[in-house]
Design a protein around this motif. Structure first.
Motif, PDB file in Angstrom:
ATOM      1  N   PRO A 156       9.716   9.852   3.302  1.00  0.00           N
ATOM      2  CA  PRO A 156      10.024   8.801   4.280  1.00  0.00           C
ATOM      3  C   PRO A 156       9.274   8.927   5.603  1.00  0.00           C
ATOM      4  O   PRO A 156       9.039   7.931   6.269  1.00  0.00           O
ATOM      5  CB  PRO A 156      11.526   8.931   4.519  1.00  0.00           C
ATOM      6  N   ASP A 157       8.873  10.123   5.970  1.00  0.00           N
ATOM      7  CA  ASP A 157       8.170  10.287   7.242  1.00  0.00           C
ATOM      8  C   ASP A 157       6.651  10.214   7.100  1.00  0.00           C
ATOM      9  O   ASP A 157       5.924  10.369   8.082  1.00  0.00           O
ATOM     10  CB  ASP A 157       8.565  11.605   7.908  1.00  0.00           C
ATOM     11  N   ASP A 158       6.154   9.935   5.906  1.00  0.00           N
ATOM     12  CA  ASP A 158       4.714   9.823   5.680  1.00  0.00           C
ATOM     13  C   ASP A 158       4.200   8.527   6.320  1.00  0.00           C
ATOM     14  O   ASP A 158       4.734   7.449   6.058  1.00  0.00           O
ATOM     15  CB  ASP A 158       4.425   9.815   4.179  1.00  0.00           C
ATOM     16  N   PRO A 159       3.164   8.612   7.147  1.00  0.00           N
ATOM     17  CA  PRO A 159       2.630   7.416   7.799  1.00  0.00           C
ATOM     18  C   PRO A 159       2.176   6.328   6.812  1.00  0.00           C
ATOM     19  O   PRO A 159       2.290   5.139   7.109  1.00  0.00           O
ATOM     20  CB  PRO A 159       1.444   7.935   8.615  1.00  0.00           C
ATOM     21  N   LEU A 160       1.687   6.737   5.647  1.00  0.00           N
ATOM     22  CA  LEU A 160       1.272   5.736   4.659  1.00  0.00           C
ATOM     23  C   LEU A 160       2.460   4.923   4.143  1.00  0.00           C
ATOM     24  O   LEU A 160       2.335   3.728   3.879  1.00  0.00           O
ATOM     25  CB  LEU A 160       0.543   6.401   3.493  1.00  0.00           C
ATOM     26  N   ARG A 161       3.596   5.582   4.006  1.00  0.00           N
ATOM     27  CA  ARG A 161       4.798   4.855   3.574  1.00  0.00           C
ATOM     28  C   ARG A 161       5.191   3.829   4.622  1.00  0.00           C
ATOM     29  O   ARG A 161       5.577   2.710   4.295  1.00  0.00           O
ATOM     30  CB  ARG A 161       5.944   5.829   3.304  1.00  0.00           C
ATOM     31  N   TRP A 162       5.084   4.199   5.894  1.00  0.00           N
ATOM     32  CA  TRP A 162       5.405   3.272   6.973  1.00  0.00           C
ATOM     33  C   TRP A 162       4.407   2.115   7.010  1.00  0.00           C
ATOM     34  O   TRP A 162       4.786   0.973   7.253  1.00  0.00           O
ATOM     35  CB  TRP A 162       5.443   4.006   8.317  1.00  0.00           C
ATOM     36  N   GLU A 163       3.128   2.394   6.758  1.00  0.00           N
ATOM     37  CA  GLU A 163       2.118   1.322   6.738  1.00  0.00           C
ATOM     38  C   GLU A 163       2.403   0.335   5.616  1.00  0.00           C
ATOM     39  O   GLU A 163       2.288  -0.874   5.796  1.00  0.00           O
ATOM     40  CB  GLU A 163       0.713   1.912   6.580  1.00  0.00           C
ATOM     41  N   TYR A 164       2.748   0.852   4.450  1.00  0.00           N
ATOM     42  CA  TYR A 164       3.072  -0.025   3.330  1.00  0.00           C
ATOM     43  C   TYR A 164       4.310  -0.855   3.664  1.00  0.00           C
ATOM     44  O   TYR A 164       4.346  -2.056   3.406  1.00  0.00           O
ATOM     45  CB  TYR A 164       3.300   0.792   2.059  1.00  0.00           C
ATOM     46  N   ALA A 165       5.316  -0.230   4.255  1.00  0.00           N
ATOM     47  CA  ALA A 165       6.528  -0.949   4.637  1.00  0.00           C
ATOM     48  C   ALA A 165       6.209  -2.047   5.651  1.00  0.00           C
ATOM     49  O   ALA A 165       6.748  -3.157   5.564  1.00  0.00           O
ATOM     50  CB  ALA A 165       7.559   0.030   5.213  1.00  0.00           C
ATOM     51  N   LEU A 166       5.330  -1.750   6.588  1.00  0.00           N
ATOM     52  CA  LEU A 166       4.914  -2.757   7.567  1.00  0.00           C
ATOM     53  C   LEU A 166       4.277  -3.949   6.857  1.00  0.00           C
ATOM     54  O   LEU A 166       4.594  -5.101   7.157  1.00  0.00           O
ATOM     55  CB  LEU A 166       3.939  -2.139   8.575  1.00  0.00           C
ATOM     56  N   CYS A 167       3.409  -3.680   5.902  1.00  0.00           N
ATOM     57  CA  CYS A 167       2.763  -4.757   5.148  1.00  0.00           C
ATOM     58  C   CYS A 167       3.786  -5.603   4.392  1.00  0.00           C
ATOM     59  O   CYS A 167       3.676  -6.839   4.353  1.00  0.00           O
ATOM     60  CB  CYS A 167       1.730  -4.190   4.177  1.00  0.00           C
ATOM     61  N   ILE A 168       4.769  -4.971   3.784  1.00  0.00           N
ATOM     62  CA  ILE A 168       5.813  -5.701   3.062  1.00  0.00           C
ATOM     63  C   ILE A 168       6.546  -6.635   4.011  1.00  0.00           C
ATOM     64  O   ILE A 168       6.804  -7.800   3.690  1.00  0.00           O
ATOM     65  CB  ILE A 168       6.810  -4.724   2.396  1.00  0.00           C
ATOM     66  N   GLN A 169       6.883  -6.151   5.194  1.00  0.00           N
ATOM     67  CA  GLN A 169       7.643  -6.965   6.139  1.00  0.00           C
ATOM     68  C   GLN A 169       6.793  -8.069   6.751  1.00  0.00           C
ATOM     69  O   GLN A 169       7.283  -9.175   6.975  1.00  0.00           O
ATOM     70  CB  GLN A 169       8.271  -6.087   7.218  1.00  0.00           C
ATOM     71  N   ILE A 170       5.536  -7.812   7.000  1.00  0.00           N
ATOM     72  CA  ILE A 170       4.653  -8.873   7.493  1.00  0.00           C
ATOM     73  C   ILE A 170       4.533  -9.965   6.440  1.00  0.00           C
ATOM     74  O   ILE A 170       4.586 -11.153   6.749  1.00  0.00           O
ATOM     75  CB  ILE A 170       3.274  -8.312   7.891  1.00  0.00           C
TER      76      ILE A 170
END
Length: 81
Positions: A55-69
């Motif tokens: 959960p703290d991996d920056p790539l996971r956060w980037e993917y999550a950002l893309c999903i929400q955008i």
């Protein structure tokens, strides 16, 4: 979509718009993780890889950002047409 509706939609998706682009809140990350689980069930390989990351991996956060955008964009598009 009025400016007020747009702001409500951004908040609903856990997004904040800055001069540099979008920022994802923790709430947005959680929503994206739930969406990724749905996508994984549909066989989406990117969602499988995303959910395998810590959960703290920056790539996971980037993917999550893309999903929400993408979810925000879809909502905006549906409201316009």
């Amino acid at each position: 979509m009025s400016p007020e509706e747009r702001q409500e939609a951004l908040e609903r998706h856990g997004l904040t718009e800055t001069q540099d682009g979008f920022v994802l809140s923790l709430r947005g990350f959680q929503r994206a993780a739930r969406r990724a689980l749905e996508l994984r069930k549909q066989g989406d390989q990117e969602a499988v890889r995303m959910l395998a990351l810590p959960p703290d991996d920056p790539l996971r956060w980037e993917y999550a950002l893309c999903i929400q955008i993408e979810a925000f964009r879809d909502e905006w598009y549906e409201s316009e047409f």
